[in-house]
Scaffold this motif. Structure first.
Motif, mmCIF file in Angstrom:
data_model
loop_
_atom_site.group_PDB
_atom_site.id
_atom_site.type_symbol
_atom_site.label_atom_id
_atom_site.label_comp_id
_atom_site.label_asym_id
_atom_site.label_seq_id
_atom_site.Cartn_x
_atom_site.Cartn_y
_atom_site.Cartn_z
ATOM 1 N N SER A 12 1.969 -9.884 -11.232
ATOM 2 C CA SER A 12 2.750 -9.074 -10.314
ATOM 3 C C SER A 12 1.809 -8.579 -9.226
ATOM 4 N N SER A 17 2.680 -1.172 -9.697
ATOM 5 C CA SER A 17 3.079 -2.259 -10.599
ATOM 6 C C SER A 17 2.829 -1.868 -12.059
ATOM 7 N N LYS A 18 3.888 -1.896 -12.848
ATOM 8 C CA LYS A 18 3.751 -1.598 -14.272
ATOM 9 C C LYS A 18 2.964 -2.698 -14.975
ATOM 10 N N THR A 19 3.121 -3.908 -14.490
ATOM 11 C CA THR A 19 2.402 -5.031 -15.098
ATOM 12 C C THR A 19 0.896 -4.854 -14.934
ATOM 13 N N PRO A 81 5.394 -9.599 -15.413
ATOM 14 C CA PRO A 81 6.698 -8.953 -15.422
ATOM 15 C C PRO A 81 7.748 -9.994 -15.803
ATOM 16 N N VAL A 82 8.794 -9.571 -16.473
ATOM 17 C CA VAL A 82 9.882 -10.495 -16.795
ATOM 18 C C VAL A 82 10.783 -10.645 -15.581
ATOM 19 N N TYR A 83 10.959 -11.871 -15.154
ATOM 20 C CA TYR A 83 11.916 -12.185 -14.085
ATOM 21 C C TYR A 83 12.925 -13.177 -14.647
ATOM 22 N N LYS A 84 14.178 -12.789 -14.712
ATOM 23 C CA LYS A 84 15.239 -13.663 -15.216
ATOM 24 C C LYS A 84 14.855 -14.334 -16.544
ATOM 25 N N GLY A 85 14.356 -13.506 -17.442
ATOM 26 C CA GLY A 85 14.045 -13.975 -18.795
ATOM 27 C C GLY A 85 12.788 -14.797 -18.906
ATOM 28 N N THR A 113 5.916 -7.166 -19.433
ATOM 29 C CA THR A 113 6.691 -5.939 -19.268
ATOM 30 C C THR A 113 8.001 -6.249 -18.559
ATOM 31 N N GLY A 114 9.067 -5.607 -19.024
ATOM 32 C CA GLY A 114 10.386 -5.870 -18.450
ATOM 33 C C GLY A 114 11.176 -4.588 -18.292
ATOM 34 N N GLY A 115 12.368 -4.727 -17.734
ATOM 35 C CA GLY A 115 13.205 -3.560 -17.508
ATOM 36 C C GLY A 115 13.683 -2.920 -18.803
ATOM 37 N N GLY A 116 13.896 -3.724 -19.823
ATOM 38 C CA GLY A 116 14.340 -3.230 -21.123
ATOM 39 C C GLY A 116 13.717 -4.080 -22.214
ATOM 40 N N HIS A 119 14.337 -8.855 -23.344
ATOM 41 C CA HIS A 119 13.587 -10.087 -23.102
ATOM 42 C C HIS A 119 12.173 -10.045 -23.675
ATOM 43 N N TYR A 144 4.574 -6.296 -25.706
ATOM 44 C CA TYR A 144 5.643 -6.142 -24.715
ATOM 45 C C TYR A 144 5.896 -4.658 -24.475
ATOM 46 N N GLU A 147 10.245 -0.575 -19.220
ATOM 47 C CA GLU A 147 10.027 0.437 -18.175
ATOM 48 C C GLU A 147 9.917 1.847 -18.737
#
Ligand SMILES: Cc1cc2nc3c(=O)[nH]c(=O)nc-3n(C[C@H](O)[C@H](O)[C@H](O)COP(=O)(O)O)c2cc1C
Length: 187
Positions: A12, A17-19, A81-85, A113-116, A119, A144, A147
């Protein structure tokens, strides 16, 4: 120039950036445990040429420095970061430019790292096969974070930090005995 021992690559970029926080936190834990130096790179270190690059040689001098650090590292930490799985396309494009032996035999800690939490298996279903292609020694424990595990720019969830610590411990066969009161050099 002395190369850092533990090198993190965040898939990312951008401030906040959380990643990158995940990549840096993992690097710090490993460096403290084993008394090593660390460096964290992210996608911005490979710009401005990454999007159009067809070979690693097409990237700029800063990117070449980052690649040399990754290649020389005793251990690598990957954070995406997770993008679309899955992982972001630009991260995959960077990895696509590397020779097939780039990570051969290298211990690699996989994190995402992802939104929830939905994934979280991106590590097992996407990252691990990618790094197996490169014959990397991926650590058994992937980490993993979602957020809600961050607060004020820091990774604060104790369970995630404990899992990072567990993963760091799996580097012992590669990095030797943990050091007592080791002074880590972070960036
Ligand atoms: C284009 C895009 C796609 C995303 N897709 C997913 C997804 O499929 N699953 C998920 O859990 N989070 C998804 N997210 C959320 C990010 O993974 C999450 O916000 C992550 O922490 C971002 O990392 P960063 O702060 O380093 O950018 C997506 C975010 C973006 C921008």
């Amino acid at each position: 120039m002395t190369q850092p021992s533990i090198v993190s690559l965040s898939g990312s970029s951008g401030s906040g950036s959380k990643t990158r926080v995940l990549a840096a936190t993992a690097a710090r834990l490993v460096a403290e445990r084993f008394g090593r130096t660390t460096r964290v790179y992210d996608i911005s270190d490979f710009q401005p040429f990454l999007g159009n690059a067809q070979r690693a040689e097409d990237l700029g001098p800063d990117a070449q420095t980052a690649l040399a650090s990754l290649k020389a590292a005793e251990a690598v930490i990957i954070a995406v970061p997770v993008y679309k799985g899955s992982y972001p396309g630009l991260f995959k494009h960077l990895i696509d430019l590397l020779p097939v032996d780039f990570f051969a035999g290298k211990p690699v800690l996989l994190t995402a790292t992802g939104g929830g939490d939905r994934h979280a298996l991106v590590i097992e279903h996407q990252l691990r096969p990618l790094f197996s292609f490169f014959s990397a020694q991926t650590l058994g424990t992937g980490v993993y974070a979602s957020e809600r595990d961050y607060l004020d720019g820091r990774l604060v969830n104790e369970a995630v930090l404990a899992r990072l610590d567990q993963a760091a411990g799996e580097l012992a066969p590669f990095l030797g005995r943990p050091q007592l009161n080791a002074a880590a050099v972070g960036h």
